[in-house]
Design a protein around this motif. Structure first.
Motif, PDB file in Angstrom:
ATOM      1  N   GLN A 152       8.279  16.852  32.984  1.00 30.48           N
ATOM      2  CA  GLN A 152       7.570  17.042  31.710  1.00 30.48           C
ATOM      3  C   GLN A 152       8.087  18.280  30.973  1.00 30.48           C
ATOM      4  N   GLU A 153       8.415  19.323  31.720  1.00 31.74           N
ATOM      5  CA  GLU A 153       8.930  20.550  31.120  1.00 31.74           C
ATOM      6  C   GLU A 153      10.249  20.270  30.388  1.00 31.74           C
ATOM      7  N   ARG A 163      11.229  17.304  29.314  1.00 27.82           N
ATOM      8  CA  ARG A 163      10.877  16.416  28.199  1.00 27.82           C
ATOM      9  C   ARG A 163      10.420  17.240  26.988  1.00 27.82           C
ATOM     10  N   ASP A 164       9.560  18.235  27.232  1.00 29.69           N
ATOM     11  CA  ASP A 164       9.077  19.108  26.152  1.00 29.69           C
ATOM     12  C   ASP A 164      10.229  19.874  25.500  1.00 29.69           C
ATOM     13  N   GLU A 216      12.122  17.668  23.208  1.00 28.21           N
ATOM     14  CA  GLU A 216      11.381  17.497  21.960  1.00 28.21           C
ATOM     15  C   GLU A 216      11.613  18.711  21.049  1.00 28.21           C
ATOM     16  N   GLN A 217      11.582  19.915  21.630  1.00 24.45           N
ATOM     17  CA  GLN A 217      11.844  21.135  20.856  1.00 24.45           C
ATOM     18  C   GLN A 217      13.263  21.144  20.294  1.00 24.45           C
ATOM     19  N   SER A 247      11.880   9.188  23.336  1.00 20.75           N
ATOM     20  CA  SER A 247      10.784   9.029  24.289  1.00 20.75           C
ATOM     21  C   SER A 247      10.842   7.722  25.072  1.00 20.75           C
ATOM     22  N   LEU A 295      14.681  14.222  21.727  1.00 18.25           N
ATOM     23  CA  LEU A 295      13.879  13.382  22.613  1.00 18.25           C
ATOM     24  C   LEU A 295      13.847  11.947  22.112  1.00 18.25           C
TER      25      LEU A 295
END
Length: 191
Positions: free
Chosen positions: A130-131, A133-134, A137-138, A144, A142
């Motif tokens: 998840q880290e 993935r975040d 996104e930043q 998804s 991403l």
């Protein structure tokens, strides 16, 4: 290969190097460390020309000094930092440059490589899926729907542990992943 437990125990006179886990995991790690293992076995079988031949005359080598940035250890690993790409404070790692890539999948893999290298440099081996993935996104890369498949597809560089769809999945670098991350970070740091 089955998913039964496997274990490798290498002693080299009790210096020890042990890997345990599923057969697949152990096989992957043996492949990742193959060159280092073979080099250690070969050097163990060569008589040293620097050491005295009689045990009574043996003088242990002096303790190793800490490595300066950019200096290589005896095993070929560098003590590097990439301040133009990563901001590292204690165990906190921030990517401060956009990751390159011709598409979102390549950018996502590069983001994972850079971040995992930074975390590894502060002693953190595994990072939550998840880290990463975040971070993607930043970074604006991403995808998804394909994120998991993208990272799973980079198995030469990344080891992903945990069950499909699990929130406890972790990700860490393989030895080729460390090397690829350093190449990427060196290129970005020089820009």
């Amino acid at each position: 290969m089955s998913n039964s437990e496997a274990k490798l125990h290498l002693s080299l006179e009790e210096g020890v190097f042990e890997i345990s886990g599923s057969e697949l995991f152990v096989s992957q790690q043996i492949e990742n460390f193959k060159d280092i293992i073979l080099e250690a076995l070969q050097s163990k079988n060569k008589p040293s020309q620097d050491l005295p031949r009689h045990n009574d005359d043996f003088v242990p080598p002096p303790p190793a000094e800490p490595l300066a940035p950019g200096e290589k250890s005896e095993h070929g690993f560098d003590n590097k930092s990439f301040p133009r790409v990563l901001h590292i404070e204690d165990k906190d790692v921030k990517i401060i440059k956009r990751m390159p890539g011709t598409n979102n999948a390549k950018k996502s893999v590069n983001t994972a490589l850079a971040y995992l290298w930074g975390k590894r440099s502060v002693g953190v081996e595994g990072v939550s899926f998840q880290e990463i993935r975040d971070l993607c996104e930043q970074q604006g890369c991403l995808d998804s729907k394909n994120f998991s498949a993208t990272l799973q597809g980079a198995r030469e560089y990344l080891i992903i542990d945990g069950k499909k769809g699990s929130s406890s999945k972790t990700c860490k670098l393989t030895l080729p992943g460390v090397e690829r991350a350093e190449e990427l970070l060196e290129d970005l740091n020089g820009e």
